[in-house]
Design a protein around this motif. Structure first.
Motif, PDB file in Angstrom:
ATOM      1  N   PRO A   1       0.923  -1.199  -0.175  1.00 48.37           N
ATOM      2  CA  PRO A   1       0.120   0.023  -0.101  1.00 48.37           C
ATOM      3  C   PRO A   1       0.744   1.301   0.044  1.00 48.37           C
ATOM      4  CG  PRO A   1      -0.088  -1.195   2.219  1.00 48.37           C
ATOM      5  CD  PRO A   1       0.470  -1.902   1.227  1.00 48.37           C
ATOM      6  N   SER A   2       0.458   2.246  -0.776  1.00 45.11           N
ATOM      7  CA  SER A   2       1.134   3.548  -0.809  1.00 45.11           C
ATOM      8  C   SER A   2       0.849   4.517   0.146  1.00 45.11           C
ATOM      9  CB  SER A   2       1.043   4.363  -2.292  1.00 45.11           C
ATOM     10  OG  SER A   2      -0.477   4.375  -2.470  1.00 45.11           O
ATOM     11  N   SER A   3       1.809   5.221   0.751  1.00 47.66           N
ATOM     12  CA  SER A   3       1.366   6.386   1.547  1.00 47.66           C
ATOM     13  C   SER A   3       0.767   7.674   0.907  1.00 47.66           C
ATOM     14  CB  SER A   3       2.518   6.718   2.325  1.00 47.66           C
ATOM     15  OG  SER A   3       3.690   7.222   1.424  1.00 47.66           O
ATOM     16  N   LYS A   4       0.456   7.492  -0.399  1.00 49.21           N
ATOM     17  CA  LYS A   4      -0.180   8.371  -1.034  1.00 49.21           C
ATOM     18  C   LYS A   4      -1.730   8.772  -0.746  1.00 49.21           C
ATOM     19  CE  LYS A   4      -1.143   7.987  -5.329  1.00 49.21           C
ATOM     20  NZ  LYS A   4      -1.074   7.975  -6.773  1.00 49.21           N
ATOM     21  N   ALA A   5      -2.089  10.083  -0.524  1.00 50.07           N
ATOM     22  CA  ALA A   5      -3.218  10.400   0.062  1.00 50.07           C
ATOM     23  C   ALA A   5      -4.474  10.013  -1.051  1.00 50.07           C
ATOM     24  CB  ALA A   5      -3.499  11.758   0.209  1.00 50.07           C
ATOM     25  N   PRO A   6      -5.477   9.270  -0.782  1.00 49.73           N
ATOM     26  CA  PRO A   6      -6.211   8.953  -1.724  1.00 49.73           C
ATOM     27  C   PRO A   6      -7.389  10.223  -2.242  1.00 49.73           C
ATOM     28  CG  PRO A   6      -7.373   8.583   0.455  1.00 49.73           C
ATOM     29  CD  PRO A   6      -5.972   8.843   0.741  1.00 49.73           C
ATOM     30  N   THR A   7      -7.426  10.246  -3.717  1.00 46.47           N
ATOM     31  CA  THR A   7      -8.199  11.442  -4.225  1.00 46.47           C
ATOM     32  C   THR A   7      -9.597  11.052  -4.749  1.00 46.47           C
ATOM     33  OG1 THR A   7      -7.376  10.563  -6.327  1.00 46.47           O
ATOM     34  CG2 THR A   7      -5.989  12.270  -5.136  1.00 46.47           C
ATOM     35  N   THR A   8     -10.478  11.755  -4.334  1.00 46.73           N
ATOM     36  CA  THR A   8     -11.886  11.493  -4.654  1.00 46.73           C
ATOM     37  C   THR A   8     -12.167  12.039  -6.129  1.00 46.73           C
ATOM     38  OG1 THR A   8     -12.624  13.561  -3.968  1.00 46.73           O
ATOM     39  CG2 THR A   8     -12.563  11.674  -2.335  1.00 46.73           C
ATOM     40  N   PRO A   9     -12.568  11.027  -7.051  1.00 46.17           N
ATOM     41  CA  PRO A   9     -12.918  11.509  -8.416  1.00 46.17           C
ATOM     42  C   PRO A   9     -13.835  12.779  -8.663  1.00 46.17           C
ATOM     43  CG  PRO A   9     -13.908   9.487  -7.879  1.00 46.17           C
ATOM     44  CD  PRO A   9     -13.192   9.753  -6.795  1.00 46.17           C
ATOM     45  N   THR A  10     -13.806  13.352  -9.545  1.00 43.51           N
ATOM     46  CA  THR A  10     -14.600  14.458  -9.694  1.00 43.51           C
ATOM     47  C   THR A  10     -15.903  14.120 -10.791  1.00 43.51           C
ATOM     48  OG1 THR A  10     -13.542  15.296 -11.534  1.00 43.51           O
ATOM     49  CG2 THR A  10     -13.021  16.480  -9.485  1.00 43.51           C
ATOM     50  N   THR A  11     -16.871  13.940 -10.144  1.00 38.19           N
ATOM     51  CA  THR A  11     -18.277  13.520 -10.980  1.00 38.19           C
ATOM     52  C   THR A  11     -19.048  14.919 -11.316  1.00 38.19           C
ATOM     53  OG1 THR A  11     -19.584  13.309  -9.099  1.00 38.19           O
ATOM     54  CG2 THR A  11     -18.239  11.514  -9.816  1.00 38.19           C
ATOM     55  N   THR A  12     -19.891  14.881 -12.461  1.00 32.00           N
ATOM     56  CA  THR A  12     -20.807  15.690 -12.952  1.00 32.00           C
ATOM     57  C   THR A  12     -22.035  15.205 -12.770  1.00 32.00           C
ATOM     58  OG1 THR A  12     -20.473  15.057 -15.176  1.00 32.00           O
ATOM     59  CG2 THR A  12     -19.124  16.791 -14.517  1.00 32.00           C
ATOM     60  N   PRO A  13     -23.090  15.998 -12.349  1.00 32.20           N
ATOM     61  CA  PRO A  13     -24.138  15.416 -12.391  1.00 32.20           C
ATOM     62  C   PRO A  13     -25.054  15.223 -13.722  1.00 32.20           C
ATOM     63  CG  PRO A  13     -24.273  17.682 -11.769  1.00 32.20           C
ATOM     64  CD  PRO A  13     -22.928  17.311 -11.819  1.00 32.20           C
ATOM     65  N   TRP A  14     -25.762  14.233 -13.759  1.00 35.06           N
ATOM     66  CA  TRP A  14     -26.386  13.664 -14.893  1.00 35.06           C
ATOM     67  C   TRP A  14     -27.663  14.723 -15.081  1.00 35.06           C
ATOM     68  CZ3 TRP A  14     -25.130  10.714 -18.791  1.00 35.06           C
ATOM     69  CH2 TRP A  14     -25.907  10.317 -19.675  1.00 35.06           C
ATOM     70  N   THR A  15     -27.856  15.324 -16.232  1.00 34.03           N
ATOM     71  CA  THR A  15     -28.982  16.048 -16.732  1.00 34.03           C
ATOM     72  C   THR A  15     -29.810  15.134 -17.142  1.00 34.03           C
ATOM     73  OG1 THR A  15     -27.784  16.804 -18.733  1.00 34.03           O
ATOM     74  CG2 THR A  15     -27.441  18.220 -16.831  1.00 34.03           C
ATOM     75  N   TRP A  16     -31.129  15.105 -16.793  1.00 28.04           N
ATOM     76  CA  TRP A  16     -32.253  14.302 -17.277  1.00 28.04           C
ATOM     77  C   TRP A  16     -33.069  15.191 -18.100  1.00 28.04           C
ATOM     78  CZ3 TRP A  16     -31.696   9.211 -16.784  1.00 28.04           C
ATOM     79  CH2 TRP A  16     -31.007   8.845 -15.663  1.00 28.04           C
ATOM     80  N   PRO A  17     -33.352  14.698 -19.498  1.00 25.37           N
ATOM     81  CA  PRO A  17     -34.162  15.704 -20.140  1.00 25.37           C
ATOM     82  C   PRO A  17     -35.547  15.599 -19.890  1.00 25.37           C
ATOM     83  CG  PRO A  17     -33.951  13.422 -21.289  1.00 25.37           C
ATOM     84  CD  PRO A  17     -32.917  13.626 -19.916  1.00 25.37           C
ATOM     85  N   TRP A  18     -36.072  14.957 -18.891  1.00 24.60           N
ATOM     86  CA  TRP A  18     -37.670  14.887 -18.686  1.00 24.60           C
ATOM     87  C   TRP A  18     -37.926  15.680 -17.431  1.00 24.60           C
ATOM     88  CZ3 TRP A  18     -35.000  10.261 -19.305  1.00 24.60           C
ATOM     89  CH2 TRP A  18     -34.700   9.604 -18.138  1.00 24.60           C
ATOM     90  N   THR A  19     -36.883  16.463 -16.870  1.00 24.55           N
ATOM     91  CA  THR A  19     -36.938  17.023 -15.584  1.00 24.55           C
ATOM     92  C   THR A  19     -36.941  18.491 -15.693  1.00 24.55           C
ATOM     93  OG1 THR A  19     -34.475  16.881 -14.923  1.00 24.55           O
ATOM     94  CG2 THR A  19     -36.139  15.142 -14.013  1.00 24.55           C
TER      95      THR A  19
END
Length: 55
Positions: free
Chosen positions: A37-55
């Motif tokens: 295991p590495s001592s590197k800090a875990p990074t959280t992935p950047t996510t974009t919200p999904w745009t639903w066409p019917w809302t």
């Protein structure tokens, strides 16, 4: 009720635990990890919200 008779089953359980504790476990613990295991800090992935066409 023969299930409550611990005579054969206790010996089998005790033998298997002693085998694991004294023979198998030291062999497993002696292996070196190929991917330590590495001592590197875990990074959280950047996510974009999904745009639903019917809302």
């Amino acid at each position: 009720m023969p299930q409550l008779n611990p005579n054969p089953w206790f010996f089998i359980m005790l033998t298997s635990w002693l085998t694991f504790s004294f023979i198998i476990q030291p062999k497993l613990l002696s292996f070196l990890s190929m991917n330590p295991p590495s001592s590197k800090a875990p990074t959280t992935p950047t996510t974009t919200p999904w745009t639903w066409p019917w809302t």
